[in-house]
Motif scaffolding. Sequence first.
Motif, PDB file in Angstrom:
ATOM      1  N   VAL A  87     -10.844 -29.404 -11.143  1.00  0.00           N
ATOM      2  CA  VAL A  87     -10.247 -29.371  -9.800  1.00  0.00           C
ATOM      3  C   VAL A  87      -8.750 -29.621  -9.901  1.00  0.00           C
ATOM      4  O   VAL A  87      -8.320 -30.657 -10.393  1.00  0.00           O
ATOM      5  N   LYS A  88      -7.963 -28.644  -9.459  1.00  0.00           N
ATOM      6  CA  LYS A  88      -6.512 -28.794  -9.560  1.00  0.00           C
ATOM      7  C   LYS A  88      -5.812 -28.587  -8.232  1.00  0.00           C
ATOM      8  O   LYS A  88      -4.648 -28.895  -8.089  1.00  0.00           O
ATOM      9  N   SER A  89      -6.497 -27.996  -7.293  1.00  0.00           N
ATOM     10  CA  SER A  89      -5.859 -27.730  -6.004  1.00  0.00           C
ATOM     11  C   SER A  89      -6.914 -27.816  -4.904  1.00  0.00           C
ATOM     12  O   SER A  89      -8.111 -27.802  -5.189  1.00  0.00           O
ATOM     13  N   PRO A  90      -6.483 -27.945  -3.660  1.00  0.00           N
ATOM     14  CA  PRO A  90      -7.443 -28.128  -2.569  1.00  0.00           C
ATOM     15  C   PRO A  90      -8.502 -27.028  -2.510  1.00  0.00           C
ATOM     16  O   PRO A  90      -8.216 -25.859  -2.766  1.00  0.00           O
ATOM     17  N   ARG A  91      -9.709 -27.417  -2.164  1.00  0.00           N
ATOM     18  CA  ARG A  91     -10.877 -26.535  -2.170  1.00  0.00           C
ATOM     19  C   ARG A  91     -11.351 -26.195  -0.773  1.00  0.00           C
ATOM     20  O   ARG A  91     -11.444 -27.081   0.074  1.00  0.00           O
ATOM     21  N   THR A 124     -12.003 -33.260  -3.322  1.00  0.00           N
ATOM     22  CA  THR A 124     -11.548 -32.144  -2.497  1.00  0.00           C
ATOM     23  C   THR A 124     -10.274 -31.522  -3.066  1.00  0.00           C
ATOM     24  O   THR A 124      -9.798 -30.517  -2.546  1.00  0.00           O
ATOM     25  N   GLY A 125      -9.715 -32.113  -4.094  1.00  0.00           N
ATOM     26  CA  GLY A 125      -8.524 -31.543  -4.700  1.00  0.00           C
ATOM     27  C   GLY A 125      -7.250 -31.846  -3.940  1.00  0.00           C
ATOM     28  O   GLY A 125      -6.208 -31.257  -4.182  1.00  0.00           O
ATOM     29  N   LEU A 126      -7.313 -32.805  -3.014  1.00  0.00           N
ATOM     30  CA  LEU A 126      -6.109 -33.157  -2.254  1.00  0.00           C
ATOM     31  C   LEU A 126      -5.183 -34.035  -3.078  1.00  0.00           C
ATOM     32  O   LEU A 126      -4.031 -34.256  -2.715  1.00  0.00           O
ATOM     33  N   MET A 127      -5.698 -34.540  -4.188  1.00  0.00           N
ATOM     34  CA  MET A 127      -4.925 -35.469  -4.996  1.00  0.00           C
ATOM     35  C   MET A 127      -5.326 -35.297  -6.451  1.00  0.00           C
ATOM     36  O   MET A 127      -6.464 -34.962  -6.727  1.00  0.00           O
ATOM     37  N   LYS A 128      -4.389 -35.501  -7.335  1.00  0.00           N
ATOM     38  CA  LYS A 128      -4.713 -35.458  -8.768  1.00  0.00           C
ATOM     39  C   LYS A 128      -4.674 -36.866  -9.339  1.00  0.00           C
ATOM     40  O   LYS A 128      -3.764 -37.628  -9.029  1.00  0.00           O
ATOM     41  N   PRO A 129      -5.640 -37.211 -10.183  1.00  0.00           N
ATOM     42  CA  PRO A 129      -5.617 -38.569 -10.743  1.00  0.00           C
ATOM     43  C   PRO A 129      -4.554 -38.690 -11.829  1.00  0.00           C
ATOM     44  O   PRO A 129      -4.135 -37.686 -12.408  1.00  0.00           O
TER      45      PRO A 129
HETATM   46  P1  ADP Z   1      -1.297 -28.585 -14.650  1.00  0.00           P
HETATM   47  O1  ADP Z   1      -1.798 -29.907 -15.154  1.00  0.00           O
HETATM   48  O2  ADP Z   1      -2.221 -27.448 -15.023  1.00  0.00           O
HETATM   49  O3  ADP Z   1       0.147 -28.323 -14.916  1.00  0.00           O
HETATM   50  P2  ADP Z   1      -0.391 -28.962 -11.963  1.00  0.00           P
HETATM   51  O4  ADP Z   1      -0.011 -30.401 -11.954  1.00  0.00           O
HETATM   52  O5  ADP Z   1       0.701 -27.942 -12.060  1.00  0.00           O
HETATM   53  O6  ADP Z   1      -1.486 -28.681 -13.078  1.00  0.00           O
HETATM   54  O7  ADP Z   1      -1.235 -28.681 -10.648  1.00  0.00           O
HETATM   55  C1  ADP Z   1      -2.079 -27.559 -10.548  1.00  0.00           C
HETATM   56  C2  ADP Z   1      -2.272 -27.225  -9.092  1.00  0.00           C
HETATM   57  O8  ADP Z   1      -2.705 -28.387  -8.367  1.00  0.00           O
HETATM   58  C3  ADP Z   1      -0.997 -26.748  -8.424  1.00  0.00           C
HETATM   59  O9  ADP Z   1      -1.300 -25.604  -7.648  1.00  0.00           O
HETATM   60  C4  ADP Z   1      -0.563 -27.889  -7.530  1.00  0.00           C
HETATM   61  O10 ADP Z   1       0.024 -27.407  -6.345  1.00  0.00           O
HETATM   62  C5  ADP Z   1      -1.864 -28.584  -7.230  1.00  0.00           C
HETATM   63  N1  ADP Z   1      -1.649 -30.025  -7.045  1.00  0.00           N
HETATM   64  C6  ADP Z   1      -1.213 -30.895  -7.962  1.00  0.00           C
HETATM   65  N2  ADP Z   1      -1.133 -32.129  -7.449  1.00  0.00           N
HETATM   66  C7  ADP Z   1      -1.520 -32.032  -6.169  1.00  0.00           C
HETATM   67  C8  ADP Z   1      -1.658 -32.948  -5.090  1.00  0.00           C
HETATM   68  N3  ADP Z   1      -1.376 -34.253  -5.212  1.00  0.00           N
HETATM   69  N4  ADP Z   1      -2.096 -32.486  -3.923  1.00  0.00           N
HETATM   70  C9  ADP Z   1      -2.373 -31.191  -3.771  1.00  0.00           C
HETATM   71  N5  ADP Z   1      -2.272 -30.269  -4.733  1.00  0.00           N
HETATM   72  C10 ADP Z   1      -1.834 -30.676  -5.912  1.00  0.00           C
END
Ligand code: ADP
Length: 227
Positions: A71-75, A54-59
């Motif tokens: 997926v980089k942001s919430p969907r 769902t993009g709530l978290m980044k691995p």
């Molecule tokens: P990049 O690797 O391209 O620099 P970012 O880390 O800047 O990517 O994150 C890209 C998008 O994902 C941003 O809009 C950020 O707000 C969102 N994002 C990153 N981590 C989280 C998270 N843990 N929860 C929600 N959104 C996140």
Amino acid sequence: TNLIEIKDVHHAYQTANGPLPVLDGLDLSVPEGEFCAVVGPSGCGKSTLTRLVTGLMKPDSGEVWLHGELVKSPRKTVGMAFQNPVMLEWRTIMQNVMLPLEIVAPSMSKADREKRAMELLELVGLAGFEHKRPSELSGGMRQRASLCRAIVHKPQVLIMDEPFGALDNFTREDLWQTMRDLRAKEPFTCVLITHDLRESVFLGDQVVVLSGRPARTQYVLDVTLPA
Ligand code: ADP
Ligand code: ADP
């Protein structure tokens, strides 16, 4: 092409006692329209997996792709269903089901939103209950309504985290059939997270088994059942 593609995801939560590794090599490929059931013991990182999709978290590392996009942001295009659906008590069942449409399709007329909500409520056997309040329905009926709400706006994927876990066995098996009926009418891509192996085999086109701690994809079973 795969609607969801998770490649070698590793993740640890930062806690007061240091990093807690949760995922250690998660792989998942879900073709469009397929039903993917993910099984594993509680605590193995199943909810973490939903947050990733769902993009709530980044691995910490690895990639999560949805419909060809990283997926980089919430969907908004992901529907969710949980064990204890949160329903708004001041709204009727139909008004609860319509809610996602108000958010993602604000230009849709009220009549069309109602029509779409009723179409789904009929499919899951809730015709006649549309003007009731959530508390007037049984747990199984509320879960049926929450499934309608989760797919009313035709999300790219429906993610369900133990959706039937709080129901008794009979109600749960009724819901399995409802789930199949819904997908026969409206083929959407599903990820179901469960610790019920029977449920995973009944519903899944593929069953992904997670194991270990931290968890990794242990094996993938292809399950094809007669309709
Ligand atoms: P990049 O690797 O391209 O620099 P970012 O880390 O800047 O990517 O994150 C890209 C998008 O994902 C941003 O809009 C950020 O707000 C969102 N994002 C990153 N981590 C989280 C998270 N843990 N929860 C929600 N959104 C996140
Ligand atoms: P599951 O859904 O399979 O029970 P989770 O993904 O919820 O597993 O959690 C996996 C592990 O990570 C558990 O040990 C849980 O306590 C821990 N955990 C989950 N979320 C967090 C968080 N935000 N911070 C720290 N630890 C967490």
